[in-house]
Design a protein around this motif. Structure first.
Motif, PDB file in Angstrom:
ATOM      1  N   TYR A  37       0.792  -1.225   0.000  1.00  0.00           N
ATOM      2  CA  TYR A  37       0.000   0.000   0.000  1.00  0.00           C
ATOM      3  C   TYR A  37       0.828   1.279   0.000  1.00  0.00           C
ATOM      4  CZ  TYR A  37      -3.535  -3.455   1.138  1.00  0.00           C
ATOM      5  OH  TYR A  37      -4.342  -4.556   1.106  1.00  0.00           O
ATOM      6  N   TYR A  54     -14.138 -10.196  -7.184  1.00  0.00           N
ATOM      7  CA  TYR A  54     -13.859  -9.880  -5.767  1.00  0.00           C
ATOM      8  C   TYR A  54     -15.191  -9.525  -5.077  1.00  0.00           C
ATOM      9  CZ  TYR A  54     -11.154  -8.317  -1.726  1.00  0.00           C
ATOM     10  OH  TYR A  54     -10.611  -8.172  -0.466  1.00  0.00           O
ATOM     11  N   GLY A 160     -13.699  -5.418   5.795  1.00  0.00           N
ATOM     12  CA  GLY A 160     -12.866  -5.869   4.673  1.00  0.00           C
ATOM     13  C   GLY A 160     -12.306  -7.265   4.834  1.00  0.00           C
ATOM     14  N   ASN A 165      -5.716 -11.169   6.905  1.00  0.00           N
ATOM     15  CA  ASN A 165      -4.330 -11.054   6.431  1.00  0.00           C
ATOM     16  C   ASN A 165      -3.322 -11.377   7.543  1.00  0.00           C
ATOM     17  OD1 ASN A 165      -5.486  -8.307   4.454  1.00  0.00           O
ATOM     18  ND2 ASN A 165      -5.007 -10.337   3.688  1.00  0.00           N
ATOM     19  N   TYR A 205      -9.051 -13.845  -6.109  1.00  0.00           N
ATOM     20  CA  TYR A 205      -7.674 -13.369  -5.885  1.00  0.00           C
ATOM     21  C   TYR A 205      -6.816 -13.471  -7.147  1.00  0.00           C
ATOM     22  CZ  TYR A 205      -8.964 -12.734  -1.078  1.00  0.00           C
ATOM     23  OH  TYR A 205      -9.577 -12.256   0.059  1.00  0.00           O
ATOM     24  N   GLU A 279       1.242 -12.683   0.599  1.00  0.00           N
ATOM     25  CA  GLU A 279       0.033 -12.412   1.416  1.00  0.00           C
ATOM     26  C   GLU A 279      -0.721 -13.701   1.739  1.00  0.00           C
ATOM     27  OE1 GLU A 279      -3.314  -8.959   1.218  1.00  0.00           O
ATOM     28  OE2 GLU A 279      -3.504 -10.447  -0.364  1.00  0.00           O
ATOM     29  N   CYS A 281      -4.605 -14.770   3.112  1.00  0.00           N
ATOM     30  CA  CYS A 281      -5.947 -14.278   3.395  1.00  0.00           C
ATOM     31  C   CYS A 281      -6.677 -15.431   4.052  1.00  0.00           C
ATOM     32  CB  CYS A 281      -6.662 -13.848   2.124  1.00  0.00           C
ATOM     33  SG  CYS A 281      -5.627 -12.843   1.046  1.00  0.00           S
TER      34      CYS A 281
HETATM   35  C1  AVI Z   1      -7.110  -5.979   2.453  1.00  0.00           C
HETATM   36  N1  AVI Z   1      -7.378  -7.412   2.380  1.00  0.00           N
HETATM   37  C2  AVI Z   1      -8.480  -7.780   3.243  1.00  0.00           C
HETATM   38  C3  AVI Z   1      -7.535  -7.928   1.010  1.00  0.00           C
HETATM   39  C4  AVI Z   1      -7.871  -9.443   1.062  1.00  0.00           C
HETATM   40  O1  AVI Z   1      -8.893  -9.821   0.491  1.00  0.00           O
HETATM   41  O2  AVI Z   1      -7.141 -10.194   1.714  1.00  0.00           O
HETATM   42  C5  AVI Z   1      -6.270  -7.692   0.208  1.00  0.00           C
HETATM   43  C6  AVI Z   1      -6.322  -8.324  -1.147  1.00  0.00           C
HETATM   44  N2  AVI Z   1      -5.376  -9.075  -1.646  1.00  0.00           N
HETATM   45  C7  AVI Z   1      -5.719  -9.448  -2.858  1.00  0.00           C
HETATM   46  N3  AVI Z   1      -6.902  -8.964  -3.138  1.00  0.00           N
HETATM   47  C8  AVI Z   1      -7.301  -8.231  -2.087  1.00  0.00           C
END
Ligand code: AVI
Ligand code: SAH
Length: 322
Positions: A37, A54, A160, A165, A205, A279, A281
């Motif tokens: 970010y 999404y 969100g 994360n 994703y 990342e 999720c």
């Molecule tokens: C900010 N976070 C909750 C998003 C998620 O869905 O984990 C970040 C994200 N990564 C890829 N798409 C969105």
């Protein structure tokens, strides 16, 4: 930029450098997702939320319009919202528009320029509200100074599924630190995604327009621009993996060839097929999340569930001071 913001940027830059060196030196290379970010990354995240695949933002926003009608009844004295990871504050606007008594909003975000541009827009659109933007890493909340004289009737808003994360242990620590924001009689409204359907998650994703891929790769663009690494962008590819046993989607950047990346005196060697893990999720089932939250001193007041075909939930919790 004010002197204060310049100082914050330089502190963040040093921390980014240290995280890149530490993360790429590990056998299993990794980079923390908070570095997605910068200003460009924040805009890319907003673009992700508008992709067909999404579902999270659309579902949660719809649920929030209902929750916002109930909040003034459930929390009649509420006048302050504190939001770690506020981003574009679009979901917050749903609450700000529905709750007349709100007087203070404290958005906290690591993406400093983006945060300030959003705060300016909110200032214009909600004149009775005092906006107190705070640039900070919300994983170090105990060192954050909140604006003086914030009223006691506070709601920490953490939508969100950003809690996803964090690994379960880190999520519990983060939830514990939210008491610092909420105060002793505070409340927490948190968005959790418990969806476990593999192809729905993989698509969410790895959207077909490639915006999520750009978002992931922006981490390397940012390291090149801010730190002077020499990542060849064409030699890395966005990859998504669903790990059902640990209930998590993983995002990786996969090296498409043997290569070496430099940063000052450091050399990071990549084999073809090796990845940087960028990342996680976690898709928390409600019962697992509730026990984490309870161990962190939060007790459920009310839960709302998506009526469509995801497992998204919004949970209103209160600090359990007993
Ligand atoms: C900010 N976070 C909750 C998003 C998620 O869905 O984990 C970040 C994200 N990564 C890829 N798409 C969105
Ligand atoms: N709350 C918004 C935005 C979620 S995106 C929504 O639900 O749509 C996650 C946000 O958290 C981004 O704005 C990002 O800049 C911020 N963020 C991520 N990690 C952070 C950290 N460690 N400290 C502060 N902000 C962080």
């Amino acid at each position: 930029m004010t002197t204060f913001q310049a100082a914050i940027s330089s502190t963040l830059n040093t921390a980014f450098y240290e995280d890149v060196v530490a993360g790429l030196s590990q056998t299993r290379k990794t980079l923390p997702c908070k570095w997605f970010y910068d200003e460009k990354g924040s805009h890319l995240f907003e673009a992700i939320t508008k992709t067909d695949e999404y579902y999270l933002t659309r579902v949660e926003s719809l649920m929030l319009t209902e929750v916002a009608k109930e909040l003034p009844v459930l929390l009649p004295a509420l006048n302050t919202i504190v939001e770690p990871g506020s981003g574009a504050s679009i979901k917050t606007r749903i609450l700000l528009s529905a709750i007349d008594l709100l007087r203070h909003y404290v958005p906290i975000d690591i993406s400093d320029k983006f945060l300030y541009s959003i705060a300016l827009a909110l200032n214009k659109d909600y004149p009775p509200l005092q906006i107190h933007p705070v640039t900070a890493d919300f994983t170090a909340l105990n060192s954050i100074k909140l604006p003086a004289d914030l009223p006691a009737d506070r709601l920490v808003f953490f939508p969100g599924s950003t809690i996803g994360n964090f690994s379960p242990g880190a999520a519990q620590r983060l939830l514990q630190s939210f008491h610092h924001l909420a105060g002793e009689q505070g409340h927490l409204l948190i968005g959790i995604d418990g969806t476990q359907v593999s192809n729905k998650l993989i698509n969410a994703y790895d959207d077909h327009t490639g915006i999520t891929a750009q978002f992931n790769l922006n981490l390397l663009v940012r390291a090149n621009n801010e730190l002077g690494t020499d990542f060849e962008l064409g030699h890395f590819k966005h990859e998504v993996r669903w790990q059902p046993e640990s209930h998590r989607i993983e995002m990786h950047l996969l090296s498409t060839c043997d290569q070496t990346v430099s940063l000052d005196q450091h050399r990071f060697h990549f084999r073809a097929g090796e990845t940087i893990f960028t990342e996680s999720c976690y898709k928390y089932p409600q019962s697992l999340f509730e026990s984490l939250a309870s161990a962190a001193g939060w007790q459920l007041t009310k839960a709302w569930h998506d009526k469509g075909n995801s497992d998204f939930q919004l949970l209103l919790m209160q600090a359990n001071t007993a």
